[in-house]
Motif scaffolding. Structure first.
Motif, PDB file in Angstrom:
ATOM      1  N   THR A 167       0.828  -1.209   0.000  1.00  0.00           N
ATOM      2  CA  THR A 167       0.000   0.000   0.000  1.00  0.00           C
ATOM      3  C   THR A 167       0.859   1.253   0.000  1.00  0.00           C
ATOM      4  O   THR A 167       1.860   1.327   0.727  1.00  0.00           O
ATOM      5  CB  THR A 167      -0.931   0.025   1.228  1.00  0.00           C
ATOM      6  OG1 THR A 167      -1.620  -1.216   1.327  1.00  0.00           O
ATOM      7  CG2 THR A 167      -1.945   1.157   1.124  1.00  0.00           C
ATOM      8  N   GLU A 190       0.370   6.958 -11.356  1.00  0.00           N
ATOM      9  CA  GLU A 190       0.141   5.797 -10.490  1.00  0.00           C
ATOM     10  C   GLU A 190       0.825   4.559 -11.054  1.00  0.00           C
ATOM     11  O   GLU A 190       1.429   3.776 -10.293  1.00  0.00           O
ATOM     12  CB  GLU A 190      -1.358   5.549 -10.331  1.00  0.00           C
ATOM     13  CG  GLU A 190      -1.679   4.342  -9.456  1.00  0.00           C
ATOM     14  CD  GLU A 190      -3.151   4.241  -9.116  1.00  0.00           C
ATOM     15  OE1 GLU A 190      -3.677   3.110  -9.167  1.00  0.00           O
ATOM     16  OE2 GLU A 190      -3.766   5.277  -8.782  1.00  0.00           O
ATOM     17  N   GLU A 200       0.763  -2.424  -4.681  1.00  0.00           N
ATOM     18  CA  GLU A 200      -0.400  -2.951  -5.378  1.00  0.00           C
ATOM     19  C   GLU A 200      -1.568  -1.970  -5.362  1.00  0.00           C
ATOM     20  O   GLU A 200      -2.457  -2.033  -6.213  1.00  0.00           O
ATOM     21  CB  GLU A 200      -0.849  -4.267  -4.723  1.00  0.00           C
ATOM     22  CG  GLU A 200       0.229  -5.335  -4.672  1.00  0.00           C
ATOM     23  CD  GLU A 200      -0.082  -6.404  -3.647  1.00  0.00           C
ATOM     24  OE1 GLU A 200      -1.273  -6.648  -3.386  1.00  0.00           O
ATOM     25  OE2 GLU A 200       0.873  -6.986  -3.087  1.00  0.00           O
ATOM     26  N   LYS A 201      -1.562  -1.069  -4.385  1.00  0.00           N
ATOM     27  CA  LYS A 201      -2.679  -0.137  -4.241  1.00  0.00           C
ATOM     28  C   LYS A 201      -2.153   1.233  -3.843  1.00  0.00           C
ATOM     29  O   LYS A 201      -1.321   1.350  -2.934  1.00  0.00           O
ATOM     30  CB  LYS A 201      -3.668  -0.642  -3.184  1.00  0.00           C
ATOM     31  CG  LYS A 201      -4.903   0.245  -3.021  1.00  0.00           C
ATOM     32  CD  LYS A 201      -5.937  -0.375  -2.088  1.00  0.00           C
ATOM     33  CE  LYS A 201      -7.207   0.441  -2.028  1.00  0.00           C
ATOM     34  NZ  LYS A 201      -8.254  -0.190  -1.180  1.00  0.00           N
ATOM     35  N   ILE A 203      -3.431   4.884  -2.468  1.00  0.00           N
ATOM     36  CA  ILE A 203      -4.529   5.652  -1.870  1.00  0.00           C
ATOM     37  C   ILE A 203      -4.192   7.125  -2.018  1.00  0.00           C
ATOM     38  O   ILE A 203      -3.194   7.614  -1.491  1.00  0.00           O
ATOM     39  CB  ILE A 203      -4.727   5.285  -0.389  1.00  0.00           C
ATOM     40  CG1 ILE A 203      -5.100   3.803  -0.267  1.00  0.00           C
ATOM     41  CG2 ILE A 203      -5.795   6.173   0.254  1.00  0.00           C
ATOM     42  CD1 ILE A 203      -5.220   3.318   1.158  1.00  0.00           C
ATOM     43  N   ASP A 259      -6.542  -1.306   2.830  1.00  0.00           N
ATOM     44  CA  ASP A 259      -5.212  -1.391   2.244  1.00  0.00           C
ATOM     45  C   ASP A 259      -5.162  -2.453   1.152  1.00  0.00           C
ATOM     46  O   ASP A 259      -6.198  -3.018   0.765  1.00  0.00           O
ATOM     47  CB  ASP A 259      -4.160  -1.633   3.338  1.00  0.00           C
ATOM     48  CG  ASP A 259      -4.276  -2.995   4.019  1.00  0.00           C
ATOM     49  OD1 ASP A 259      -5.028  -3.867   3.532  1.00  0.00           O
ATOM     50  OD2 ASP A 259      -3.596  -3.187   5.050  1.00  0.00           O
ATOM     51  N   ALA A 260      -3.968  -2.719   0.650  1.00  0.00           N
ATOM     52  CA  ALA A 260      -3.815  -3.653  -0.462  1.00  0.00           C
ATOM     53  C   ALA A 260      -4.271  -5.063  -0.111  1.00  0.00           C
ATOM     54  O   ALA A 260      -4.620  -5.846  -1.010  1.00  0.00           O
ATOM     55  CB  ALA A 260      -2.360  -3.674  -0.918  1.00  0.00           C
TER      56      ALA A 260
END
Length: 364
Positions: A167, A190, A200-201, A203, A259-260
């Motif tokens: 994350t 991104e 992977e993610k 925010i 989160d991820a």
């Protein structure tokens, strides 16, 4: 397709060394010797504090190297605390932003190594570029013999907060901004963050462009204490401004985010000190970067995590300083020793403890 993958480690993983910097004599503080001396002393105090936990390198311009060597020769610390000469004038102190961002590079065969990501630092969107800091990452990596990984975006280390578990937190205002990445969409940026940091993610927090010299970096706003746990800087303004709105937006977004790994966040707030306890800067120093146009960065979440410790900022507000220590003890428990460090000049110049540090992880 790349033949390797990259991954930025969380700050709480073991470090080989931490990089700090003395301000140069020819920099923004050239005409303000008292401020220069105080900023130098606070960086030195910070270096000595971190050296209670792990090795430290203080990079110093050639014009101050003898002074620095003499000073640190008198500092007693259990870990190595050394100076490193840097060519070029106008060295700044914010190594989090202009030093390389280190990551693990892994090849398909399983070979792993430490590399430096060069995010094309441009002086915080062209606000305060000097050749010394703009070229620092490339020169440091070459001298230290780390592989340099080129990137296609412009950003700073203080804009990037990873949990080491997939994350990334980032403020949109500090990177999806024409002063750094003109013409690039948020998705393009991104994609490059995912590639270079191995997350992977992402925010995204809105932030606000122009609120300070960084365009609202994440590292004075929201930080991971560990995966799933975020420490949030709670605005404390008598008359709410955009800073209060940024805090409220961040709280709202993180309260409903995961989160991820799909985990909701535990959010722990630490209120900033009372602004009415601090005198305004004297008129004869207004105009120095961070004094005239920017609010001082008095955020307790701008801490640094050396091995087994928390270097926690203190600002001279007894009640809030003590409350921050109690919260940090609750967040980190017995795993880390809390070491409070008073900083008064660095916040006025636009940063804090985390901003003045950049860690080099242990090689895999």
């Amino acid at each position: 397709m790349s033949d390797f993958t990259l991954r930025r480690l969380a700050e709480w993983t073991p470090h080989r060394r931490v990089i700090l910097a003395w301000p140069g004599l020819e920099g923004i503080l050239k005409d303000y010797p008292d401020i220069l001396a105080k900023a130098t002393q606070e960086v030195s105090n910070l270096a000595a504090a971190i050296a209670q936990f792990e090795p430290v390198t203080v990079v110093v311009g050639a014009e101050r190297i003898e002074e620095a060597e003499a000073y640190f020769a008198e500092v007693d610390a259990p870990f190595d605390l050394k100076t490193q000469r840097v060519e070029g004038a106008e060295l700044d102190v914010w190594t989090r932003d202009f030093a390389p961002v280190f990551a693990i590079k892994e090849s398909p065969g399983g070979d792993r190594g430490l590399v430096g990501l060069d995010y094309n630092f441009n002086g915080w969107g062209g606000k305060y570029p000097t050749p010394t800091i703009v070229d620092f990452a490339k020169k440091f990596l070459k001298e230290a013999k780390y592989e340099r990984i080129e990137t296609s975006i412009v950003t700073e280390g203080g804009a990037l907060e990873v949990d080491g578990d997939g994350t990334l937190l980032v403020t949109e205002s500090s990177i999806v901004n024409d002063n750094r990445n003109p013409g690039k969409s948020r998705q393009e940026i991104e994609d490059e963050l995912i590639r270079t940091l191995g997350v992977e993610k992402v925010i995204w927090i809105p932030g606000r462009p122009g609120l300070d010299s960084t365009d609202c970096h994440i590292d004075a706003l929201a930080r991971f204490a560990r995966p799933g746990v975020i420490v949030l800087s709670k605005a404390n303004e008598v008359k709410p401004t955009d800073w209060t709105v940024v805090y409220e937006e961040t709280l709202e977004i993180l309260s409903s985010a995961t989160d991820a790994k799909g985990r909701p966040f535990e959010i722990i707030e630490i209120e900033e000190p009372d602004e009415d306890l601090f005198d305004p800067p004297p008129k004869d120093v207004q105009g120095v970067k961070g004094i005239e146009e920017d609010r001082a960065v008095r955020s307790y979440v701008n801490y640094f995590l050396p091995a087994g410790g928390v270097i926690l900022p203190q600002f001279g507000d007894p009640a809030h300083d003590a409350a921050a220590i109690r919260t940090a003890q609750r967040v980190f428990g017995d795993e880390r020793r809390i070491l409070p460090v008073l900083i008064e000049q660095l916040p006025i110049l636009g940063g804090g403890i985390h901003c003045a540090t950049q860690e080099i992880p242990l090689s895999p």
